[in-house]
Design a protein around this motif. Structure first.
Motif, PDB file in Angstrom:
ATOM      1  N   GLY A 267      -6.477 -58.686  11.165  1.00  0.00           N
ATOM      2  CA  GLY A 267      -5.898 -58.955   9.852  1.00  0.00           C
ATOM      3  C   GLY A 267      -7.008 -58.950   8.816  1.00  0.00           C
ATOM      4  N   MET A 268      -6.921 -58.029   7.857  1.00  0.00           N
ATOM      5  CA  MET A 268      -8.047 -57.874   6.940  1.00  0.00           C
ATOM      6  C   MET A 268      -7.876 -58.687   5.664  1.00  0.00           C
ATOM      7  SD  MET A 268      -8.635 -53.898   7.713  1.00  0.00           S
ATOM      8  CE  MET A 268     -10.046 -53.499   6.725  1.00  0.00           C
ATOM      9  N   GLY A 269      -6.846 -59.517   5.626  1.00  0.00           N
ATOM     10  CA  GLY A 269      -6.640 -60.338   4.438  1.00  0.00           C
ATOM     11  C   GLY A 269      -7.519 -61.566   4.412  1.00  0.00           C
ATOM     12  N   GLY A 270      -8.036 -61.992   5.555  1.00  0.00           N
ATOM     13  CA  GLY A 270      -8.893 -63.169   5.512  1.00  0.00           C
ATOM     14  C   GLY A 270      -9.074 -63.843   6.861  1.00  0.00           C
ATOM     15  N   ALA A 271      -7.990 -63.951   7.646  1.00  0.00           N
ATOM     16  CA  ALA A 271      -8.101 -64.722   8.877  1.00  0.00           C
ATOM     17  C   ALA A 271      -8.810 -63.924   9.968  1.00  0.00           C
ATOM     18  CB  ALA A 271      -6.726 -65.146   9.360  1.00  0.00           C
ATOM     19  N   GLY A 272      -8.670 -62.611   9.968  1.00  0.00           N
ATOM     20  CA  GLY A 272      -9.355 -61.789  10.958  1.00  0.00           C
ATOM     21  C   GLY A 272      -8.809 -61.936  12.356  1.00  0.00           C
ATOM     22  N   PHE A 273      -7.517 -62.257  12.467  1.00  0.00           N
ATOM     23  CA  PHE A 273      -6.922 -62.421  13.790  1.00  0.00           C
ATOM     24  C   PHE A 273      -6.522 -61.046  14.332  1.00  0.00           C
ATOM     25  CE2 PHE A 273      -3.577 -63.770  16.760  1.00  0.00           C
ATOM     26  CZ  PHE A 273      -4.305 -64.710  17.463  1.00  0.00           C
ATOM     27  N   PRO A 274      -6.769 -60.777  15.637  1.00  0.00           N
ATOM     28  CA  PRO A 274      -6.470 -59.450  16.170  1.00  0.00           C
ATOM     29  C   PRO A 274      -4.999 -59.074  16.007  1.00  0.00           C
ATOM     30  CG  PRO A 274      -7.732 -60.715  17.752  1.00  0.00           C
ATOM     31  CD  PRO A 274      -7.371 -61.657  16.641  1.00  0.00           C
ATOM     32  N   ALA A 275      -4.769 -57.885  15.447  1.00  0.00           N
ATOM     33  CA  ALA A 275      -3.397 -57.450  15.185  1.00  0.00           C
ATOM     34  C   ALA A 275      -2.623 -57.253  16.476  1.00  0.00           C
ATOM     35  CB  ALA A 275      -3.415 -56.165  14.366  1.00  0.00           C
ATOM     36  N   ALA A 276      -3.325 -56.827  17.547  1.00  0.00           N
ATOM     37  CA  ALA A 276      -2.633 -56.573  18.810  1.00  0.00           C
ATOM     38  C   ALA A 276      -2.032 -57.866  19.357  1.00  0.00           C
ATOM     39  CB  ALA A 276      -3.599 -55.967  19.821  1.00  0.00           C
ATOM     40  N   VAL A 277      -2.731 -58.971  19.203  1.00  0.00           N
ATOM     41  CA  VAL A 277      -2.221 -60.258  19.682  1.00  0.00           C
ATOM     42  C   VAL A 277      -1.050 -60.698  18.821  1.00  0.00           C
ATOM     43  CG1 VAL A 277      -2.804 -62.647  20.176  1.00  0.00           C
ATOM     44  CG2 VAL A 277      -4.530 -60.854  20.500  1.00  0.00           C
ATOM     45  N   LYS A 278      -1.221 -60.567  17.484  1.00  0.00           N
ATOM     46  CA  LYS A 278      -0.186 -61.012  16.554  1.00  0.00           C
ATOM     47  C   LYS A 278       1.099 -60.217  16.762  1.00  0.00           C
ATOM     48  CE  LYS A 278      -0.037 -60.917  11.578  1.00  0.00           C
ATOM     49  NZ  LYS A 278      -0.869 -61.232  10.401  1.00  0.00           N
ATOM     50  N   TYR A 279       0.975 -58.885  16.886  1.00  0.00           N
ATOM     51  CA  TYR A 279       2.175 -58.058  17.007  1.00  0.00           C
ATOM     52  C   TYR A 279       2.705 -58.006  18.437  1.00  0.00           C
ATOM     53  CZ  TYR A 279       2.189 -56.761  12.179  1.00  0.00           C
ATOM     54  OH  TYR A 279       2.284 -56.820  10.821  1.00  0.00           O
ATOM     55  N   GLY A 280       1.912 -58.515  19.386  1.00  0.00           N
ATOM     56  CA  GLY A 280       2.386 -58.574  20.755  1.00  0.00           C
ATOM     57  C   GLY A 280       3.248 -59.790  21.023  1.00  0.00           C
ATOM     58  N   THR A 281       3.665 -60.488  19.964  1.00  0.00           N
ATOM     59  CA  THR A 281       4.414 -61.732  20.123  1.00  0.00           C
ATOM     60  C   THR A 281       5.744 -61.502  20.839  1.00  0.00           C
ATOM     61  OG1 THR A 281       5.492 -63.510  18.932  1.00  0.00           O
ATOM     62  CG2 THR A 281       5.379 -61.423  17.802  1.00  0.00           C
ATOM     63  N   GLU A 282       6.172 -62.525  21.573  1.00  0.00           N
ATOM     64  CA  GLU A 282       7.448 -62.468  22.282  1.00  0.00           C
ATOM     65  C   GLU A 282       8.603 -62.789  21.341  1.00  0.00           C
ATOM     66  OE1 GLU A 282       7.828 -61.677  25.658  1.00  0.00           O
ATOM     67  OE2 GLU A 282       5.734 -61.116  25.385  1.00  0.00           O
ATOM     68  N   ALA A 283       8.280 -63.452  20.219  1.00  0.00           N
ATOM     69  CA  ALA A 283       9.339 -63.896  19.304  1.00  0.00           C
ATOM     70  C   ALA A 283      10.073 -62.698  18.713  1.00  0.00           C
ATOM     71  CB  ALA A 283       8.736 -64.732  18.183  1.00  0.00           C
ATOM     72  N   GLU A 284      11.331 -62.946  18.320  1.00  0.00           N
ATOM     73  CA  GLU A 284      12.120 -61.865  17.730  1.00  0.00           C
ATOM     74  C   GLU A 284      11.787 -61.757  16.244  1.00  0.00           C
ATOM     75  OE1 GLU A 284      16.771 -60.906  17.359  1.00  0.00           O
ATOM     76  OE2 GLU A 284      16.047 -61.615  19.303  1.00  0.00           O
ATOM     77  N   ILE A 285      11.294 -60.603  15.840  1.00  0.00           N
ATOM     78  CA  ILE A 285      10.871 -60.405  14.454  1.00  0.00           C
ATOM     79  C   ILE A 285      11.896 -59.523  13.764  1.00  0.00           C
ATOM     80  CG2 ILE A 285       9.030 -59.512  12.976  1.00  0.00           C
ATOM     81  CD1 ILE A 285       8.156 -61.842  14.744  1.00  0.00           C
ATOM     82  N   ASP A 286      12.374 -59.942  12.598  1.00  0.00           N
ATOM     83  CA  ASP A 286      13.284 -59.035  11.887  1.00  0.00           C
ATOM     84  C   ASP A 286      12.622 -58.407  10.665  1.00  0.00           C
ATOM     85  OD1 ASP A 286      13.273 -61.161  10.192  1.00  0.00           O
ATOM     86  OD2 ASP A 286      15.448 -61.289   9.951  1.00  0.00           O
ATOM     87  N   THR A 287      11.563 -59.045  10.129  1.00  0.00           N
ATOM     88  CA  THR A 287      10.967 -58.529   8.904  1.00  0.00           C
ATOM     89  C   THR A 287       9.451 -58.497   9.020  1.00  0.00           C
ATOM     90  OG1 THR A 287      12.753 -59.555   7.663  1.00  0.00           O
ATOM     91  CG2 THR A 287      10.847 -58.855   6.397  1.00  0.00           C
ATOM     92  N   VAL A 288       8.865 -57.384   8.609  1.00  0.00           N
ATOM     93  CA  VAL A 288       7.414 -57.332   8.447  1.00  0.00           C
ATOM     94  C   VAL A 288       7.145 -57.265   6.954  1.00  0.00           C
ATOM     95  CG1 VAL A 288       5.354 -55.947   8.790  1.00  0.00           C
ATOM     96  CG2 VAL A 288       6.966 -56.236  10.663  1.00  0.00           C
ATOM     97  N   LEU A 289       6.293 -58.183   6.450  1.00  0.00           N
ATOM     98  CA  LEU A 289       5.926 -58.151   5.039  1.00  0.00           C
ATOM     99  C   LEU A 289       4.553 -57.519   4.924  1.00  0.00           C
ATOM    100  CD1 LEU A 289       7.010 -61.673   3.762  1.00  0.00           C
ATOM    101  CD2 LEU A 289       8.297 -59.554   3.787  1.00  0.00           C
ATOM    102  N   LEU A 290       4.449 -56.517   4.071  1.00  0.00           N
ATOM    103  CA  LEU A 290       3.153 -55.919   3.829  1.00  0.00           C
ATOM    104  C   LEU A 290       2.595 -56.547   2.562  1.00  0.00           C
ATOM    105  CD1 LEU A 290       1.622 -53.697   5.374  1.00  0.00           C
ATOM    106  CD2 LEU A 290       1.786 -52.499   3.211  1.00  0.00           C
ATOM    107  N   ASN A 291       1.531 -57.316   2.709  1.00  0.00           N
ATOM    108  CA  ASN A 291       1.021 -58.144   1.618  1.00  0.00           C
ATOM    109  C   ASN A 291       0.102 -57.325   0.713  1.00  0.00           C
ATOM    110  OD1 ASN A 291       0.026 -60.113  -0.007  1.00  0.00           O
ATOM    111  ND2 ASN A 291      -0.523 -61.507   1.647  1.00  0.00           N
ATOM    112  N   GLY A 292       0.642 -56.922  -0.426  1.00  0.00           N
ATOM    113  CA  GLY A 292      -0.202 -56.256  -1.428  1.00  0.00           C
ATOM    114  C   GLY A 292      -0.252 -57.092  -2.692  1.00  0.00           C
TER     115      GLY A 292
END
Lengths: 449, 318
Positions: A137-162
């Motif tokens: 995540g290049m906004g600040g936290a630097g958390f690996p995207a693969a881990v974040k998007y590999g979540t088991e939770a059901e996601i209905d919306t992705v927000l692209l933060n601009g």
């Protein structure tokens, strides 16, 4: 008129008048070509990597040089083609220095040319590419995207933060103006990675040029369903780009205290992250460079496309160097950034660009004397989390962790609004953040007991 | 220690805020000088000097950091003078100033820690100690001396009589009363400026002023609905109190601020209708100041991610 504006999230401030962003918003991104880079093996505290190259070894740009060792770490890649000049330890962190020896091959960016159909990739493929490409995540936290998007939770919306609500920073704005197609491609790939129903590109209304660029790119795109990808323009207010505030503003949902956005079915990623995702999947180019805003008290404020590991001192010099000798250097925006030097005049090394370095801002010294609280309540009005910072401030100065907990200090997002508005110049943010740590320690203690 | 974000701060200091409040009071002060002569100006200067000097001297003697120059004592002095009639003796103004600053403000911990509005406490002090001097008010010098009785509009309204003053006179301040009870339009101009600058809270003032006038109209001198709304609104110190003295205790929510204003309005109306004094602003606001802690218990905060947090009688485990 902002006085009567409908509020999509409570509190918040208007910290700047627009002149701060105008310093760099109208200028094209410049390429920064350093002779040497120093890549930190622990770019974010607690996210270490193990170097997998030897000193003196020849590397090409994009070759993996660091294997992740921690859960929160992502792979590191050489950002220059050249020779590994040394693995040296500095301030307890291992750096890998690469000296550019040869001609750098030009970047081929298919991903920025036009919108593509992401249908050819499946979820597992995208997640593997995110992992291999070292996307964070290049906004600040630097958390690996693969881990974040590999979540088991059901996601209905992705927000692209601009939203980029921080004053002075324009790196995301310039990116969206110059490479709207790359951002849209990345957004669609992220939607696929999360198996989400829709992706929303969120911008503030103070970036009309970026909005126009994204609109045009979307219109040129082939058969894109409007419910799949849409553009949302929000009235500019700080801290709109805070993950939790953005979710509240766009979806009306609130992330539960101590929870993650995935708990309410939302994932948020930065515009720069989307570009990196598009580059790794469509161009096969891992994350080796990012856009950095160098602005404030420099002679030629500008955005640079800088390889990861570029020296901050050289970047400031490339922007014309500091105007005066009295500067505070903020790594990141002035509201939440880290002050890495005081009275900086350009002589010393400050550090190196990491994947989360959004900007370097040189600011005039803002030293204030604290005076007693006058109980004006401005901090409570400005707090987007609904806290009462002046009470938490007193509780923290008294060291009363239980009282900090009753005042809900753990909900603080460290946005800096309270300190910004305080007429008495009190360091409310510092004390509220310290109170938050006290409460978190208390909660951990209780859980362990 | 490392510098702490944010590195941008709003260009506003305590002294600047106090300076703007002083500036907002100047039109009303000019109006008072026009209607009551230069004595009004001298009285204001005495009261302001007493406040600032006593704060400076107290902090010096008590070995506290000296903050007498931050303007808050000056604001107290101006507001105190605004609540006194032009005929008040200079020594009474000075005594009120010293009481307000030393007893009400400094002994409770200085700026921000006072439990009630110091200016109103100063006025209450001199009013109870020297009622003869303070409760008399002179006629504006623009009126012929024998034209009308010098009873205030509110005293007349309470007795159920016609005060004889027109709406226009009440608006521009050509009525007997304290310095700041007169020029309503000038007070409102200053208040409007503070609202635009975001220094005061419009809602709280509106609730306070509206609820007082409405309740006074309901509980009139001859039974229900016999009071005079306009005379209660414009005849006394209601506008001054609501705009400048209803101390904005920093409630965390709008709800808290408005509840406090409503409590002050109810108390003021009660004092106006049922106490021995025709003017109830001073008592009403001080009552609400004392109730502020209790009203804080009724407040609700919405903390992000925690749902609604009720603070109502939350127990203190410490």
């Amino acid at each position: 008129m902002r006085f009567f504006q409908r509020r999509l999230f409570p509190g918040g401030i208007h910290p700047a008048d627009g002149r701060d962003k105008a310093l760099t918003a109208g200028k094209a991104i410049r390429l920064f070509r350093p002779a040497q880079v120093w890549i930190s093996m622990e770019p974010v505290p607690g996210a270490r990597c193990e170097p997998c190259v030897q000193e003196g070894e020849k590397v090409r740009r994009g070759q993996k040089i660091g294997e992740p060792r921690d859960f929160a770490a992502a792979a590191l890649h050489a950002s220059l083609s050249g020779t590994v000049a040394g693995l040296r330890a500095g301030k307890g962190v291992c750096y890998c220095a690469i000296r550019s020896g040869e001609e750098q091959p030009p970047l081929i960016q298919k991903s920025a040319l036009g919108c593509m159909d992401p249908g050819s990739f499946d979820r597992a493929e995208i997640l593997a590419a995110l992992r291999e490409g070292g996307i964070v995540g290049m906004g600040g936290a630097g958390f690996p995207a693969a881990v974040k998007y590999g979540t088991e939770a059901e996601i209905d919306t992705v927000l692209l933060n601009g939203a980029e609500c921080e004053p002075f920073l324009t790196c995301d704005e310039r990116l969206m103006i110059e490479q709207p197609a790359a951002v849209i491609n990345g957004a669609l790939l992220l939607k696929k990675a999360a198996s989400a129903r829709r992706v929303v590109l969120c911008l503030e209304d103070n970036k009309p040029e970026a909005v126009r660029a994204l609109h045009e790119a979307l219109r040129a795109a082939p058969q894109m369903e409007p419910e799949e990808i849409s553009l949302r323009i929000l009235p500019a207010r700080y801290p709109q780009g805070g993950e939790r505030q953005l979710i509240q503003a766009v979806t009306g949902r609130e992330v539960p205290s101590g929870g993650l956005p995935a708990d309410v079915g939302v994932l948020v990623s930065n515009a720069a992250t989307a570009r990196a995702v598009a580059a790794v999947l469509l161009d096969g180019e891992p994350l080796t460079s990012r856009i950095v805003t160098v602005t404030g008290g420099v002679r030629e404020p500008c955005n640079f496309l800088a390889p990861i590991g570029s020296s901050l001192q050289e970047l400031i010099a490339a922007a014309g160097g500091p105007v005066s000798r009295e500067n505070w250097v903020s790594l990141g925006g002035p509201m939440t950034g880290r002050c890495i030097a005081r009275n900086y005049s350009g002589e010393s090394e400050l550090g190196f660009v990491t994947k989360t370095t959004s900007g370097i801002v040189l600011l005039p010294p803002a030293r204030r004397r604290e005076s007693p609280c006058i109980r004006c309540g401005a901090c409570a009005t400005a707090c987007p989390a609904g806290l009462v910072p002046w009470k938490i401030d007193f509780a923290d100065r008294e060291g009363d962790a239980a009282l900090c907990g009753r005042l809900d200090a753990d909900a603080c997002i460290a946005c800096g609004c309270c300190s910004y508005v305080c007429p008495a110049g009190r360091e409310l943010t510092r004390h509220t953040v310290s109170a938050r740590e006290r409460v978190r320690a208390l909660l951990r203690e209780r859980r362990d007991a | 220690m490392a510098e702490c974000a944010p590195y941008l701060r709003e260009n506003r200091s305590t002294r600047a805020v106090m300076g703007e409040v002083c500036a907002a009071l100047l039109p009303a002060l000019a109006g008072a000088v026009w209607f009551f002569g230069l004595r009004a100006l001298w009285l204001t200067l005495v009261s302001a000097a007493a406040c600032v000097l006593s704060e400076w001297l107290f902090q010096l003697l008590a070995r506290r950091p000296v903050t007498a120059a931050d303007g808050s004592a000056l604001v107290t002095g101006l507001l105190l003078a605004m609540s006194l009639p032009a005929s008040a003796p200079y020594w009474a103004a000075a005594a009120a100033g010293v009481f307000a600053i030393v007893v009400v403000k400094q002994l409770f911990g200085g700026i921000g820690s006072n439990f009630a509005n110091p200016a109103l406490m100063g006025r209450l002090f001199v009013m109870t100690v020297w009622p003869a001097e303070i409760l008399q008010s002179p006629l504006p010098r623009t009126l012929p001396a024998d034209a009308l009785s010098s009873a205030t509009v509110l005293a007349a309204a309470r007795a159920g009589e016609e005060s004889g003053y027109t709406l226009r006179q009440m608006l521009i301040g050509e009525i007997p009363g304290a310095l700041g009870e007169t020029g309503k339009l000038l007070l409102l101009a200053g208040f409007g400026y503070l609202c635009l600058r975001g220094i005061v809270n419009f809602g709280a003032a509106a609730v306070y002023i509206g609820s007082t006038a409405a309740l006074c109209a309901v509980f009139g001198p001859e039974g229900l609905f016999t009071g005079d709304f306009l005379q209660n609104l414009l005849g006394g110190g209601l506008i001054l109190g609501g705009c400048f003295m209803l101390t904005d205790y920093p409630f965390a929510s709008r709800r808290g601020r408005l509840l406090c204003a409503l409590a002050a309005g109810t108390a003021t109306a009660w004092f106006r209708c049922f106490s021995a004094y025709p003017e109830g602003v001073c008592f009403g606001i001080l009552t609400a100041n004392c109730l502020a802690g209790l009203i804080g218990l009724l407040e609700r905060r919405h903390v992000y991610g925690k749902g609604r947090t009720f603070k109502f009688f939350r127990r203190n485990p410490s």
